[in-house]
Enzyme design. Structure first.
Site: not given
Ligand code: COA
Length: 417
Positions: A81, A113, A244
């Site tokens: 991709e 993916c 994945h």
């Molecule tokens: N210690 C431990 N864990 C922590 C933390 C800390 N200090 N602060 C946050 N977390 C945890 C959150 O609770 C969350 O876990 P959970 O989902 O089990 O509750 C995790 O860390 C991520 O935090 P979140 O606030 O959801 O992160 P974010 O909104 O900044 O972004 C994604 C996370 C995954 C949404 C982002 O990185 C993303 O969009 N990535 C791309 C993913 C992708 O490619 N998707 C498409 C293909 S499938």
């Protein structure tokens, strides 16, 4: 007739970044990345590498390891991709660099993916349709996951390629006959024409992924033979589950959903499990899903290649223990299409289990955040490789709107020169 993956080879760039360092630079608690997302390090692609060079290096290695003449490949499919052109496929560059012969069906596949799995299934069907004819396909999934610097997607980047020989002598994984699929038009992740970095609605994507998992698995479960005993679950029939994995926590969420759906489908089993559901799901994750996540937690997201990085990592670590046993696989591509399928690890697997991951991770260089940012900003410029380059092909740059590639000596040959 058995059909499946004869051998795999993985390629990941020579540079990596520790997520704890990225967290410090972004003012984020390191545990959010290392525990919350489950990513320890991510691969960083330098400007002299792109999806073509990574695919070609993985392809060259799998052909060499298997002793297969490139000219004998009748189908070359490259899934990505991170395409480098709107019309000219990545696959034809790879075809040229690998010296695959002219009598070959070759094209590039795209579906976020999911495309790596689409390519694998297409190749397996092509081999199957050939009957007794000696057909062998080369399937390569190759991607560079890029999000904007400082964005929430940034800690879920990565880069790598997995090359798989698909044929009638599957020494790495015998593919099962059935699969469950699920498709639906959603806007969870996309990359509009002209943009280098993807756009992702991350939380929505998690939901879309889990909905697709449920749909694909329920279809698959209904096709399973022999039928289940009243207290039997699909989990009892597999030794490992592979997902994945855009980030390892996604695999954990996926396994939690899968385990519950699976148990609920067996009424007697659900009655046993329900009172201690969280404990049972956690135990199931540790046993079935966690063992395949070692490499992805250090390479990061490789989009189309991610599921097969998990498979390669598992075979390197556990092929001896898994011989004769079945594994379940789930592929998800945003947008979306998903597939649930399974395979059996044959007794020959330990002989082909060196896919190159452990060696490359041991030998790669971790860079600091300013170096990572410089490499990311330089982008798709091409250039000459720096010392320690582990690949076999280089992207020199674009001249007259044409991408130019070249070959360098394999590391072993360079070392002995
Ligand atoms: N210690 C431990 N864990 C922590 C933390 C800390 N200090 N602060 C946050 N977390 C945890 C959150 O609770 C969350 O876990 P959970 O989902 O089990 O509750 C995790 O860390 C991520 O935090 P979140 O606030 O959801 O992160 P974010 O909104 O900044 O972004 C994604 C996370 C995954 C949404 C982002 O990185 C993303 O969009 N990535 C791309 C993913 C992708 O490619 N998707 C498409 C293909 S499938």
């Amino acid at each position: 007739m058995s059909i499946g993956i004869e051998r795999l080879a993985v390629y990941t760039p020579q540079y990596g970044l520790a997520l704890a360092d990225l967290a410090a630079a972004r003012g984020v608690a390191p545990a959010k990345y290392t525990q919350g997302l489950g990513v320890q390090e991510m691969a960083v692609a330098p400007p002299w590498e792109d999806v073509v060079t990574m695919a070609a290096t993985a392809g060259a290695r799998v052909l060499r390891a298997a002793g297969v003449d490139p000219a004998s490949i009748g189908m070359l499919l490259v899934a990505t991709e991170t395409a480098v052109d709107h019309a000219k496929p990545v696959s034809i560059f790879v075809h040229d660099l690998l010296g695959v012969g002219p009598h070959c069906r070759t094209y590039e596949l795209k579906h976020a993916c999911y495309a790596g799995t689409a390519a694998l299934m297409t190749a397996a069907d092509w081999v199957r349709a050939g009957g007794a004819r000696p057909r062998r396909a080369l399937v390569i999934a190759t991607d560079i996951a890029r999000y904007e610097l400082g964005s929430s997607g940034e800690p879920t980047q990565g880069a790598g390629a997995v090359a798989m020989l698909v044929g009638r002598e599957p020494q790495a994984l015998i593919l099962g006959d059935e699969s469950g699929t699920y498709a639906g038009n959603v806007h969870d992740f996309w990359r509009p024409l002209g943009r280098r970095e993807a756009i992702v609605d991350g939380q929505h994507s998690v939901d879309c992924y889990l909905i697709a998992l449920a749909g694909a698995f329920q279809m698959y479960r209904a096709l399973e033979r022999p039928p289940f005993e009243p207290d039997e679950a699909f989990q009892d029939r597999v030794a490992r589950m592979l997902y994945h994995t855009p980030f390892p926590k996604m695999a954990m969420k996926a396994h939690r959903r899968f385990a519950e759906l699976d148990w609920r489908a067996s009424h007697a089993r659900w009655a046993q499990v329900e009172p201690r559901l969280e404990e049972a799901a956690a135990q199931s994750y540790v046993e079935l899903a966690a063992p395949a996540l070692t490499a992805v937690s250090r390479i990061g997201n490789t989009y189309t290649a991610s599921l097969y990085v998990c498979l390669a990592s598992l075979l390197e670590a556990e092929s001896r223990m898994l011989t004769g046993r079945r594994v379940g696989l789930f592929s998800y591509g945003s947008g979306s299409c998903a597939e649930f399928f399974s395979g059996v690890v044959p007794t020959s697997a330990p002989r082909v289990s060196d896919t190159g991951i452990a060696t490359q991770l041991r030998e790669r260089t971790l860079v600091d955040v300013p170096t990572y940012e410089r490499l990311a900003r330089t982008g798709d410029a091409g250039g000459e490789p720096a010392a320690g380059f582990a690949g076999e092909f280089v992207f020199h740059g674009v001249r007259n709107d044409r991408r130019e590639y070249g070959r360098v000596e394999p590391v072993a040959a360079r070392a002995s020169a």
